[in-house]
Scaffold this motif. Structure first.
Motif: not given
Length: 461
Positions: A181, A277, A325, A330-331, A334, A337, A371, A374-375, A437
């Motif tokens: 991250n 995004y 994060t 992560e999940r 996001v 955010y 975003l 992180t994805a 997501w």
């Protein structure tokens, strides 16, 4: 585990009775080599359930550090490219025609999504390190001679291809590292920094220096030239043979090719998420100056400052929020955010104040920025390792085409209905990527922690 197994095998060999005639009771040289082949041993030994893969550190060696820094510079150049649009001022064109310069990279991104994995197999990371920067350097030379506008549209196809292959390759590579991250946050923050300084440099050259628009590409020629040299030197030894050796599964029936990755639904969820995004990010970054000027009645300086605030907020958000994060996963991060982004977008749209709009845009950039990286990190945790290049490559390259299509759509709608239509388009995209997501399986933080702990484990059990 594999080391211990090899040691036990050697002990078994040593315990074999020695035959005086040399024909029985002993293994011949070919058999010893076969037994000691670490790949065979590794394939035959099943690791315990608690075993984890130790992820490499970005600074574990001098050459690795050099390579990581070279990719940072590449993303800085990509950011400077994406932050420099606004050619309708100099070509005196309609919004729809100008939007073609956003749409043309779609072809390049699409091609990058198709051939990314093939380039890795044939040429390795060396191929990416040469092809990507070359697709910047050569087009910028053409742009510097200020060709007719149709030539610009064609040239930006190659720029889009260069962006696509590098975005996919370096995101996949760094996303598989320890502290992914933070490392990915730094990588993509360099993109945002490049997009931040681009309008500042362009404005200084055009407004204060009185230089023509194409003089900006003199700067880009130098930047991309450095990019080409740095990446080529850093990844010269990373050939296709090296890539196949480090990723042996690419030569098997269950290879990491794009075809297999496309059969995994997670690849499509991530690709569509990045698609939406990038549409939101580039549409805002590309049309925010026009919106502030036409709708909020801002001056040229105020509009430029607002755009700078958006990209600067994105750079800060990718650096600072990467720490958040890593702590909450992560999940969940996001989801938070995106909810904040939706609230800020509503404020930007519905509050007709220049100051409020400028502040909202800067904060929107800060929460929108994390975003993408992180994805990219989460997809490397949810997908099998041999699918990383195929899945991340396709998601990044295909998803990046959203940054070409949606700005074109915004421009086409703005021509007919006015640039105020930017806001509902952005809001719709934010809601859509939030829904995508939520389709992802739970996970991320726990696996990240176990991977970090696995780093500290000894190489043998």
């Amino acid at each position: 585990m594999a080391t211990q197994t090899i040691a036990q095998t050697i002990e078994a060999i040593e315990l074999q009775p020695f035959s005086k005639n040399g024909n029985s009771g002993a293994l011949n040289e070919q058999q010893v080599i076969q037994v000691l082949d670490s790949e065979d041993v590794r394939a035959q030994v099943e690791p315990p359930p608690e075993a984890v893969d130790a992820r490499p550190k970005w600074n574990e060696s001098r050459i690795n550090t050099w390579r990581v820094l070279a990719t940072f510079w590449a993303f800085f150049v990509i950011g400077m490219n994406d932050g420099s649009y606004g050619l309708e001022i100099y070509y005196d064109l309609t919004y729809t025609v100008v939007s073609l310069v956003f749409l043309s990279p779609f072809v390049g991104y699409t091609l990058a999504a198709v051939v990314n994995n093939l380039v890795h197999i044939k040429f390795g990371q060396r191929g990416i390190a040469i092809i990507g920067p070359a697709c910047h350097f050569i087009p910028y030379i053409i742009l510097a001679v200020h060709p007719p506008y149709p030539v610009l549209v064609v040239v930006f196809v190659f720029v889009g291809f260069g962006n696509g292959v590098q975005d996919a390759a370096w995101s996949a590579w760094l996303g598989n590292m320890a502290n992914a991250n933070q490392v990915a946050g730094f990588l993509h923050s360099f993109y945002a920094v490049g997009a931040t300084v681009a309008p500042l440099i362009a404005t200084a050259m055009f407004s204060k220096g009185g230089l023509p628009w194409y003089s900006y590409y003199y700067v880009m020629i130098g930047m991309s030239g450095i990019e080409l040299i740095l990446l080529t030197l850093a990844f010269w030894k990373q050939t296709g043979a090296v890539y196949q050796q480090e990723n042996p599964s690419v030569n098997t029936a269950k290879s990491g090719r794009t075809r297999e990755a496309l059969r995994n639904p997670l690849t499509w969820i991530f690709a569509l998420f990045i698609f939406g995004y990038m549409g939101a990010e580039v549409s805002l970054g590309g049309w925010i100056i026009v919106f502030m000027t036409k709708v909020r009645s801002a001056s040229s300086f105020q509009s430029g400052a607002t755009a700078t605030g958006f990209w600067a907020g994105m750079a800060v958000g990718r650096l600072v929020l990467s720490l958040v994060t890593a702590r909450i996963g992560e999940r969940f991060a996001v989801v938070i955010y995106i909810c904040v982004c939706i609230a800020l977008e509503l404020i930007f749209w519905l509050v007709p104040s220049l100051v409020v709009s400028a502040v909202a845009v800067a904060l929107l950039g800060a929460f929108l920025g994390p975003l993408f990286p992180t994805a990219m990190v989460l997809i490397t945790k949810l997908m099998p390792k041999h699918l990383h290049v195929g899945s991340v490559g396709f998601a990044a390259a295909f998803g990046g085409s959203g940054g070409a299509i949606f700005p074109f759509i915004v421009g086409a709608i703005a021509q007919a209905k006015g640039v105020k239509t930017l806001q509902p388009v952005i809001l719709t995209l934010l809601v859509a990527i939030g829904a995508l997501w939520l389709l992802l399986p739970r996970g991320g933080k726990q696996k990240s922690e176990s991977s970090e702990e696995g780093q500290e484990l000894p190489s043998s059990s």
